[in-house]
Design an enzyme around this catalytic site. Structure first.
Site, short mmCIF file in Angstrom:
data_model
loop_
_atom_site.label_atom_id
_atom_site.label_comp_id
_atom_site.label_asym_id
_atom_site.label_seq_id
_atom_site.Cartn_x
_atom_site.Cartn_y
_atom_site.Cartn_z
CG HIS A 1 -6.52 2.28 3.43
ND1 HIS A 1 -5.56 1.30 3.47
CD2 HIS A 1 -6.57 2.69 2.13
CE1 HIS A 1 -5.06 1.12 2.27
NE2 HIS A 1 -5.65 1.95 1.43
CB SER B 1 -0.88 0.05 1.26
OG SER B 1 -1.78 -1.00 1.26
CG ASN C 1 -0.67 1.83 11.71
OD1 ASN C 1 -0.56 1.48 10.52
ND2 ASN C 1 -1.11 1.03 12.64
CD GLU D 1 -8.30 -6.89 -2.84
OE1 GLU D 1 -8.74 -6.39 -3.88
OE2 GLU D 1 -7.08 -7.14 -2.67
N1 HPA Z 1 -2.78 -3.63 11.24
C1 HPA Z 1 -2.93 -4.44 10.17
N2 HPA Z 1 -2.52 -4.11 8.96
C2 HPA Z 1 -1.94 -2.91 8.81
C3 HPA Z 1 -1.76 -2.01 9.88
C4 HPA Z 1 -2.21 -2.39 11.17
O1 HPA Z 1 -2.09 -1.66 12.17
N3 HPA Z 1 -1.16 -0.90 9.38
C5 HPA Z 1 -0.96 -1.14 8.04
N4 HPA Z 1 -1.44 -2.33 7.70
#
Ligand code: HPA
Length: 278
Positions: A248, A31, A236, A87
């Site tokens: 997201h 992503s 994050n 998905e």
């Molecule tokens: N959890 C799961 N998938 C993720 C996260 C998360 O905190 N951040 C980015 N993809």
């Protein structure tokens, strides 16, 4: 021959109608990291939609095409946008792109993803080299008839992430003075982010980062005898480790912010792997 293998051969045929490029390395972009494909000296592009039966990603930020060409002097096949189990695809379809790259010639696979930091010392914008993974909570993608043409029924997973390729990434990060954690990635199915209780559980089990991809692709690659390495972009702190709710948009915002650094790390690591005789 299983129907899954027949489908795979049809996909190979579709790609071969467009290009005879033979990659040495497959690269899957997570992503917000898709722009790395812009750095490839492109020789061919194949849209997933033009490959019969190929799963097409529905997630915003995932482009949906293979870019073939040279990156860091290495012949690569870049998957610009991956498909995820959440998905609604069959696990076999989630594995199909990795298997296709293998049949196109790739001997190694470089996985990237966006992940939440479970390890309390990790911050948004950090990077983590994958040294191992936990896939226990995810339906094993190799369940079903084994594709004997690709690998054994019971593949060994005692060393999923190739030490030499991983060391090349660690050394590159050191040279570029890019801080790089090394840890264990846990794949959950998503699409929900975790609860704080789940994150505490994952930490107790030895996970350093959590996400919704990668481990199943790594398992499929190992099944097929490919060498594997991977880097997470910690977008994050995982749920409960910061005061902010997860979204997201935040994942996307962080990966976009650190993308230039990430691109450099991946490109130079691939160049080093090439120099070491990938
Ligand atoms: N959890 C799961 N998938 C993720 C996260 C998360 O905190 N951040 C980015 N993809």
């Amino acid at each position: 021959m299983t129907s899954a293998y027949e489908k795979l051969l049809r996909c190979v045929q579709c790609v071969r109608e467009k290009t005879d490029f033979e990659p040495e390395l497959g690269l899957i972009l997570g992503s917000g990291l898709g722009a790395l494909a812009d750095e490839v000296e492109t020789e061919a592009i194949v849209e997933y939609a033009d490959i019969a039966g190929f799963p097409v990603s529905t997630v915003v930020g995932h482009r949906g095409r293979f870019v073939f060409g040279k990156l860091g002097g290495v012949r690569v096949c870049v998957m610009q946008g991956r498909v995820h189990f959440y998905e609604g695809y069959d696990p076999a379809d989630v594995l199909l792109p990795v298997r296709l790259m293998k049949l196109l010639g790739a001997k190694a696979l470089f996985l990237t993803n966006a992940a939440g930091g479970v390890n309390k010392s990790y911050n948004a914008g950090d990077f983590m080299l994958l040294r191992d993974h936990i896939m226990t909570f995810f339906p094993n993608p190799l369940i079903g008839a084994n594709l004997d043409e690709l690998g054994p029924r019971f593949p060994d997973m005692s060393q999923v992430y190739d030490p030499a390729l991983s060391d090349a990434i660690a050394q590159t990060a050191e040279t570029l003075e890019i801080p790089l954690h090394q840890g264990v990635y846990c794949q959950l199915s998503g699409p929900t982010f975790e609860t704080p209780a789940e994150v505490r559980m994952l930490a107790g089990l030895g996970a350093d980062a959590v996400g919704m991809s990668t481990a199943c692709e790594a398992a499929a690659a190992r099944h097929a005898g490919m060498r594997v390495c991977g880097v997470s972009c910690i977008t994050n702190k995982a749920a409960g480790l910061s005061a902010e709710p997860l979204s997201h948009e935040e994942v996307f915002e962080t990966s976009n912010r650190v993308a230039p650094l990430f691109r450099r790390l991946v490109r130079e690591s691939i160049a080093k792997m090439g120099a070491l005789g990938l």
